[in-house]
Design a protein around this motif. Structure first.
Motif, short mmCIF file in Angstrom:
data_model
loop_
_atom_site.label_atom_id
_atom_site.label_comp_id
_atom_site.label_asym_id
_atom_site.label_seq_id
_atom_site.Cartn_x
_atom_site.Cartn_y
_atom_site.Cartn_z
N GLY A 49 0.82 -1.20 0.00
CA GLY A 49 0.00 0.00 0.00
C GLY A 49 0.85 1.24 0.00
O GLY A 49 2.07 1.19 -0.25
N ILE A 50 0.23 2.40 0.32
CA ILE A 50 0.96 3.67 0.31
C ILE A 50 1.35 4.09 1.72
O ILE A 50 2.05 5.09 1.89
CB ILE A 50 0.16 4.79 -0.39
N GLY A 51 0.87 3.37 2.75
CA GLY A 51 1.31 3.63 4.11
C GLY A 51 0.62 4.80 4.77
O GLY A 51 1.27 5.82 5.05
N THR A 52 -0.67 4.68 5.04
CA THR A 52 -1.38 5.75 5.73
C THR A 52 -2.60 5.20 6.45
O THR A 52 -3.21 4.23 6.00
CB THR A 52 -1.82 6.86 4.76
N TYR A 53 -2.94 5.82 7.58
CA TYR A 53 -4.20 5.53 8.25
C TYR A 53 -5.24 6.47 7.68
O TYR A 53 -4.95 7.64 7.36
CB TYR A 53 -4.09 5.77 9.76
N LEU A 54 -6.46 5.97 7.54
CA LEU A 54 -7.52 6.82 7.02
C LEU A 54 -8.85 6.46 7.67
O LEU A 54 -9.01 5.38 8.25
CB LEU A 54 -7.63 6.67 5.49
N THR A 55 -9.78 7.38 7.59
CA THR A 55 -11.15 7.13 8.00
C THR A 55 -12.07 7.67 6.91
O THR A 55 -11.68 8.53 6.11
CB THR A 55 -11.52 7.81 9.34
N LYS A 56 -13.29 7.14 6.87
CA LYS A 56 -14.29 7.66 5.94
C LYS A 56 -15.67 7.37 6.50
O LYS A 56 -15.95 6.26 6.95
CB LYS A 56 -14.15 7.04 4.55
N VAL A 57 -16.51 8.38 6.47
CA VAL A 57 -17.87 8.26 7.00
C VAL A 57 -18.69 7.34 6.09
O VAL A 57 -18.52 7.33 4.87
CB VAL A 57 -18.52 9.65 7.09
#
Length: 215
Positions: A49-57
């Motif tokens: 992957g690109i190496g990031t934490y994310l959130t999405k509603v």
């Protein structure tokens, strides 16, 4: 009775998804079996992957007036990972991946699309304040850094927990032991920008500090 053949399995999945959406919680959503394997892979701590934490509603709760309800929110990039090296920052918003609008995707679908595949570049349309720009990254094998430490003045240990994956308990345990060996006599636990994860992992870590707790 229905005139045509019925895909009962698909119907059951749709029913489950509808029940979860009826909870009224914009951060709760149903992960279909086709996506469950990749979700489990992410929580194991190592993946391409690109190496990031994310959130999405959850898309059920989109507010056209609030970009944070329909864009991906970057909670934090992995230190030294592709996203970090490219300049992605915490709280950046992403509206498109490879030119595709991701507003209708849930968190799992958005994460899957953002991860990309090894050897195939991923272009993100990033919104940062009033600026909008594209960043192209190359996915690679990344290891999720779920906890980090430092010793502050006054022998205060500082522990950051960025996600609750399968490896987080062991990582936190070893980091606390390391802080004690460094002379720490008190501890600050920083959960800001934590992307969530496995409930069992969070409970195991809580049990390190809370005895005889009742819920």
């Amino acid at each position: 009775n229905f005139l045509y053949d019925i895909d009962t399995n698909e119907m059951q999945l749709d029913l489950i998804e509808a029940m979860v959406n009826s909870l009224g919680d914009k951060y709760s959503y149903f992960i279909r079996p086709t996506d469950a394997e990749e979700f489990e892979e992410e929580t194991e701590g190592s993946y391409v992957g690109i190496g990031t934490y994310l959130t999405k509603v959850n898309p059920e709760y989109i507010d056209p007036e609030d970009p944070e309800t329909y864009m991906i929110i970057i909670t934090s990039p992995f230190p030294g990972g592709p996203a970090d090296r490219a300049g992605i920052r915490a709280n950046d918003l992403v509206s498109h991946i490879n030119g595709e609008d991701i507003s209708e995707l849930n968190a799992t679908e958005a994460s899957k699309k953002m991860r990309g595949k090894a050897g195939e570049p991923v272009t993100l349309t990033v919104h940062r304040g009033s600026s909008v720009f594209d960043i192209t990254l190359m996915p690679e094998v990344v290891t999720t850094p779920t906890s980090e430490i430092q010793l502050l003045s006054g022998n205060i240990g500082y522990l950051t927990i960025s996600q609750f994956s399968q490896s987080t308990y062991e990582s936190v345990f070893n980091h606390i032991k390391e802080l004690i060996d460094m002379g720490a006599r008190s501890l600050i636990i920083d959960l800001r920008n934590n992307g969530g994860g496995l409930v069992d992992s969070a409970l195991s870590i809580a049990n390190m500090f809370v005895k005889d707790a009742t819920l």
